[in-house]
Write an enzyme that holds these catalytic residues in place. Structure first.
Site, short mmCIF file in Angstrom:
data_model
loop_
_atom_site.label_atom_id
_atom_site.label_comp_id
_atom_site.label_asym_id
_atom_site.label_seq_id
_atom_site.Cartn_x
_atom_site.Cartn_y
_atom_site.Cartn_z
N PRO A 2 0.94 -1.09 0.01
CG PRO A 2 -0.96 -1.52 1.56
CD PRO A 2 0.55 -1.94 1.08
CD GLU A 3 4.22 2.61 -2.56
OE1 GLU A 3 4.40 3.27 -1.74
OE2 GLU A 3 4.73 1.65 -2.66
CG HIS A 90 -2.31 -14.13 8.29
ND1 HIS A 90 -1.30 -14.73 8.86
CD2 HIS A 90 -2.72 -14.92 7.42
CE1 HIS A 90 -0.83 -15.43 8.19
NE2 HIS A 90 -1.87 -15.87 7.45
NE ARG A 109 5.02 -10.36 2.00
CZ ARG A 109 5.68 -10.04 1.01
NH1 ARG A 109 5.03 -9.65 -0.06
NH2 ARG A 109 7.30 -10.59 0.90
NE ARG A 150 20.24 13.53 -3.38
CZ ARG A 150 19.35 12.98 -2.58
NH1 ARG A 150 18.33 13.62 -2.11
NH2 ARG A 150 19.19 11.47 -2.56
#
Length: 269
Positions: A2-3, A90, A109, A150
């Protein structure tokens, strides 16, 4: 994983059920997540939820006593259910509310986290985060100045949470395609004009993803169990070997910074 858009969609989904509700009980069935669930998390019992915020990919459930900080990790999700529904495998953490609902954290996980932050303090995980991408603090002049020294490739640069939070792998690929910038272009070589376009693309891509409910690829589901639909709008991510929607050249796939990256050699220079 998930972002930012998926986490923001989760925040919007759970907020109507949690805001101003009292936490009746907390159950931690599996304390061994990415970090051990701290004992202080039980201080939330009896507390009223004052707000639910998002910072980067963290959800913050705030009370007068302190704040629970939740990270969904690789496969975590949050559901609001009736409290009589039995937990499954879970389902590691429950917040039971006095309105008869339960906020249930599911994480096969176990790479996610539940952390604790005392009121008036800042947790270490948030101490070095850059600006939110959908705020005015993230603008072309800011990013241009950050890029000047950078020597890193642009895709890694915009995925650096110290530069800007929440531009994950999928959204970086999509934003760079929209801005017509090669993912391996060195950040310091970008012009202010290019960065202005890139900032605009990042904001547009993330806003669209939130509107569509996020991107479901493998594990993510919204708080109501429905999938996100932004995957249907992806232009290059996961499209290796397919024609570019702009020039018809085949989309390429390459590992950049150990992450799969997708781009069009014809459009992105």
């Amino acid at each position: 994983m998930p972002e930012l858009p998926e986490v923001e969609v989760s925040r919007m989904g759970i907020t109507p059920h949690l805001l101003n509700q009292t936490i009746k009980k907390i159950d931690v069935r599996q304390p061994k997540l990415r970090w051990p669930v701290p004992e202080e998390i039980f201080l939330l019992q009896g507390q009223v939820i004052r707000s639910i915020r998002r910072r980067a990919k963290y959800l913050l459930i705030e009370t007068d006593q302190g704040t629970a900080i939740i990270h969904l990790g690789m496969s975590g999700n949050l559901r609001v259910l009736d409290q009589w529904i039995e937990p499954n495998k879970h389902d590691h953490v429950d917040l039971t509310l006095t309105n008869g609902k339960v906020l249930r954290y599911h994480d096969p996980r176990r790479f996610g986290a539940w952390l604790w932050c005392e009121t008036g303090t800042e947790h270490d995980v948030m101490s070095h985060l850059g600006p939110e991408p959908l705020t005015d603090d993230f603008n072309a002049q800011y990013l241009f100045e950050k890029a000047q020294k950078r020597k890193v490739v642009t895709k890694q640069f915009i995925m650096d949470n110290k530069v800007v939070v929440g531009v994950g792998n999928i959204y970086a690929s999509e934003s760079l395609f929209g801005a017509r910038i090669h993912p391996k272009a060195i950040a310091s070589t970008l012009t202010l004009e290019q960065i202005t376009i890139l900032v605009d693309e990042i904001k547009k891509v993330l806003a669209r993803a939130i509107t569509q409910g996020g991107t479901t690829l493998k594990d993510f589901n919204q708080a109501d169990g429905k999938p996100g639909y932004f995957a249907q709008e992806l232009l290059v991510y996961g499209k290796a070997g397919k024609p570019c929607p702009v020039c018809n050249e085949l989309i390429r796939e390459e590992k950049i910074g150990q992450r799969n990256s997708f781009y069009c050699e014809g459009c992105q220079t």
